[in-house]
Each structure stands twice: as C-alpha cells, then as structure tokens.
Scaffold this active site. Sequence first.
Site, PDB file in Angstrom:
ATOM      1  N   HIS A  54       0.927  -1.208   0.137  1.00 30.73           N
ATOM      2  CA  HIS A  54      -0.029  -0.061   0.127  1.00 30.73           C
ATOM      3  C   HIS A  54       0.961   1.120   0.008  1.00 30.73           C
ATOM      4  O   HIS A  54       1.541   1.414   0.794  1.00 30.73           O
ATOM      5  CB  HIS A  54      -0.979   0.253   1.170  1.00 30.73           C
ATOM      6  CG  HIS A  54      -1.702   1.082   1.334  1.00 30.73           C
ATOM      7  ND1 HIS A  54      -2.816   1.628   0.370  1.00 30.73           N
ATOM      8  CD2 HIS A  54      -1.744   2.178   2.329  1.00 30.73           C
ATOM      9  CE1 HIS A  54      -3.374   2.761   0.674  1.00 30.73           C
ATOM     10  NE2 HIS A  54      -3.050   3.001   1.934  1.00 30.73           N
TER      11      HIS A  54
ATOM     12  N   ASP B 256      -1.803   4.120  -4.946  1.00 30.11           N
ATOM     13  CA  ASP B 256      -2.463   3.295  -3.950  1.00 30.11           C
ATOM     14  C   ASP B 256      -1.846   1.633  -3.982  1.00 30.11           C
ATOM     15  O   ASP B 256      -1.671   1.321  -2.520  1.00 30.11           O
ATOM     16  CB  ASP B 256      -3.973   3.001  -4.519  1.00 30.11           C
ATOM     17  CG  ASP B 256      -4.944   2.417  -3.625  1.00 30.11           C
ATOM     18  OD1 ASP B 256      -4.891   2.894  -2.328  1.00 30.11           O
ATOM     19  OD2 ASP B 256      -5.415   1.670  -3.669  1.00 30.11           O
TER      20      ASP B 256
ATOM     21  N   GLY C  10       1.816   5.310   4.161  1.00 32.16           N
ATOM     22  CA  GLY C  10       1.407   6.013   5.333  1.00 32.16           C
ATOM     23  C   GLY C  10      -0.338   5.699   5.393  1.00 32.16           C
ATOM     24  O   GLY C  10      -0.448   4.820   4.502  1.00 32.16           O
TER      25      GLY C  10
ATOM     26  N   GLY D  32      -2.472  11.923   2.719  1.00 34.11           N
ATOM     27  CA  GLY D  32      -2.385  12.685   1.516  1.00 34.11           C
ATOM     28  C   GLY D  32      -1.327  12.133   0.528  1.00 34.11           C
ATOM     29  O   GLY D  32      -0.791  12.994  -0.089  1.00 34.11           O
ATOM     30  N   LYS D  33      -1.056  10.990   0.298  1.00 33.71           N
ATOM     31  CA  LYS D  33      -0.188  10.328  -0.315  1.00 33.71           C
ATOM     32  C   LYS D  33      -0.455  10.759  -1.855  1.00 33.71           C
ATOM     33  O   LYS D  33       0.458  11.142  -2.781  1.00 33.71           O
ATOM     34  CB  LYS D  33      -0.042   8.958  -0.186  1.00 33.71           C
ATOM     35  CG  LYS D  33       0.197   8.331   1.241  1.00 33.71           C
ATOM     36  CD  LYS D  33       0.510   6.732   1.179  1.00 33.71           C
ATOM     37  CE  LYS D  33      -0.795   6.119   0.994  1.00 33.71           C
ATOM     38  NZ  LYS D  33      -2.030   6.198   2.214  1.00 33.71           N
ATOM     39  N   SER D  34      -1.765  10.490  -2.388  1.00 33.25           N
ATOM     40  CA  SER D  34      -2.126  10.705  -3.825  1.00 33.25           C
ATOM     41  C   SER D  34      -2.102  12.182  -4.038  1.00 33.25           C
ATOM     42  O   SER D  34      -1.448  12.614  -5.333  1.00 33.25           O
ATOM     43  CB  SER D  34      -3.626  10.031  -3.911  1.00 33.25           C
ATOM     44  OG  SER D  34      -3.370   8.811  -3.663  1.00 33.25           O
TER      45      SER D  34
ATOM     46  N   SER E 114      -4.397   5.470   5.611  1.00 36.66           N
ATOM     47  CA  SER E 114      -5.243   5.842   4.198  1.00 36.66           C
ATOM     48  C   SER E 114      -5.765   7.154   4.926  1.00 36.66           C
ATOM     49  O   SER E 114      -6.016   7.686   5.734  1.00 36.66           O
ATOM     50  CB  SER E 114      -6.588   5.203   4.332  1.00 36.66           C
ATOM     51  OG  SER E 114      -7.453   5.398   3.274  1.00 36.66           O
TER      52      SER E 114
ATOM     53  N   ARG F  46      15.448  15.482  13.801  1.00 35.80           N
ATOM     54  CA  ARG F  46      15.337  17.059  13.357  1.00 35.80           C
ATOM     55  C   ARG F  46      16.794  17.314  12.845  1.00 35.80           C
ATOM     56  O   ARG F  46      17.045  18.382  12.235  1.00 35.80           O
ATOM     57  CB  ARG F  46      15.031  18.159  14.498  1.00 35.80           C
ATOM     58  CG  ARG F  46      13.731  18.162  14.941  1.00 35.80           C
ATOM     59  CD  ARG F  46      13.655  18.899  16.354  1.00 35.80           C
ATOM     60  NE  ARG F  46      13.698  20.257  15.831  1.00 35.80           N
ATOM     61  CZ  ARG F  46      13.543  21.270  16.652  1.00 35.80           C
ATOM     62  NH1 ARG F  46      13.254  21.180  18.012  1.00 35.80           N
ATOM     63  NH2 ARG F  46      13.597  22.405  16.030  1.00 35.80           N
TER      64      ARG F  46
END
Length: 320
Positions: free
Chosen positions: A141, A180, A156, A161-163, A158, A246
């Site tokens: 995924h 996806d 990450g 904000g990957k797409s 569902s 960081r």
Amino acid sequence: MVDAVRVSQLVKDIPALKVVEGKEFLDKRSVSVSDISRPGLELTGYFDFYPKERIQLLGRTEISYSARLDHDLRKHVFTKMCTSDTPCFIVSQGLPIPSELIEAAEIADIPVITSDMATTHLSSVLMQYLDEQLAPRKSVHGVLVEIYGMGVMLTGSSGVGKSETALDLVKRGHRLIADDRVDVYQQDDSTIVGEAPKILKHLMEIRGIGIIDVMNLFGAGAVKDSTEIQLIINLQNWNPNANYDRLGFEEDTRQIFDVDVPQITVPVKVGRNLAIIIEVAAMNFRAKKMGYDASEKFEHNLTELISDNSKPASDKEEKK
C-alpha cells in the site's frame, strides 16, 4: 509470483524474437526457470545432466559444431534434445537453422525461434526478462513516484495525503509509477523494483474528484512503467508528543523481501508543503549516497565550536 511464462508471451514481449516453426505450439509451451542452456555437451551426445526445462539457445559455436556431424547423428542428437519439458529452441545471430532441428522440434510440438541479436546479448536479455517475470511479487500500500530519476515510495495511513502529494509532484515535473497499490519484486541482491498493477496503470484516485488518467492529463512524460525503489518516505499525521528526527542522524530501513530499503518519516501538518519537502528529501538522500552528509558537517561545526569555547581566553586572543 508467476510460476511459468508462456513462450507466446516471451515472443510478444521481446520483439527481437521471430518464430520460424511451431507458431501453433507457442501457447502449449512455457518457461519455469530463468537460466538459459547452451547445449554444447549435448551435441556431443552427453545427456547425463541435460537441463531440458530451460530455453535451449544455440549460437555460432553450437550451429558450427552441429554442421560437422553427419545427418543421422545430427538427427539423433536433436531428437533427444526435444523433450516434453523443453520450452523452445532459439537460434541467435540469424544463423541458418539445421533442418534436422526443425524436423525434430515439429514432431515434438516445440517452437523454433530465431533472432538477429548476438548470442551473449540475447542470453542476457532473456535471463533479465525471465528473472523479472518469475520473481516473487507482493503488493504494498503506497504511491510510487520517480523524483529526479530516483524511485521514491510514499507510505502512510489511508487519507494522510499520499495521492495528493504525488499529484503535486507530477505537476512539478516528476513521474508517477503507481498510485494506491505498488507491485514490488526483487530484481537482484540489492534492488527492489516497483510497478503498477495493470488495472491501475497510469491512473490515480483523488478524493473529491475520482479517478484521473495522469498520462492523458499531463502527457507521456508524466508516467513511467516501473522504477527501482531507492527511498521510502513514510507520511505520518503530526503528533505533538512524537520525537521526530530534526538533525538527520537517525537511520531507518524497511525490509522488502531480502533488501533493506532506506526509510524516513515525514510528519504531515497543515501548512507544510509536502511536495517540496519530499523533493528536498530525495536530493538530500542522493547527496548522502554521493558522500556528502549535511548532518556530519553540522556535527563537525558543532565540535569545532565547542572546542573553541573550551580554550582559555589567552589562546583565543592569540588566535585573533
């Protein structure tokens, strides 16, 4: 994982191969191993360890040697090479194919194929193709994009904000491989390759809009069929209690098959431009691979600063 590749698919995917005899047998024969056989010993009559399940590739050496045999011996050898497990015979460099081979292969329902390619090159092409087709595969995924020529897989939960991030990257000139679901396989000891499932090729789902065709909207230069996965970026919703890296000293990996792929975690928060952050992450990763590490430079500068501050005041005056 594909258990076997039909010879018809092999001929279709490698344009350099031309069927000379046995087109009707292409769907009946399949290849289940990626190794290629060069039947030199078999032409001398030695069949104790004949790898009959492999593609039988004949080059100039094999064809020249067979030409020295008399007709009956040549017929006997080629007939013995034709077994129920033999996928096909391929003759390279456009060399003349012995009539005895064509005759024996026709009786045994085995295709005979020719190619103008050099034998060594053709062997390499066949093995690479079969390695890819027969390699174990699994579906992951995530979203796979190519950024500055480097394969980056976004993972990450569902809705993180990957797409949408991938769409922003495509608009910035990068290329989409898969959205996806990413089909991955191990190409060699250190390489993982990702591609899109056929049903999702060049397509992307954007919530509120639906399915979009990236190639149709942005052109052929916005997509690519497959790429090596060199970096994984895991997108996480911002957690004020989490301890995010960081300085860049922490190194994490994700194992896919037998390969440990470098992975970094990027927190997602309103106001952060993820596309730019991911671009910079890819460039920084490439810089590290080329030997430049900004975190090491920071550590060096910090050590020098601490060292200077620990010196007596008299030493600092002398330095001035």
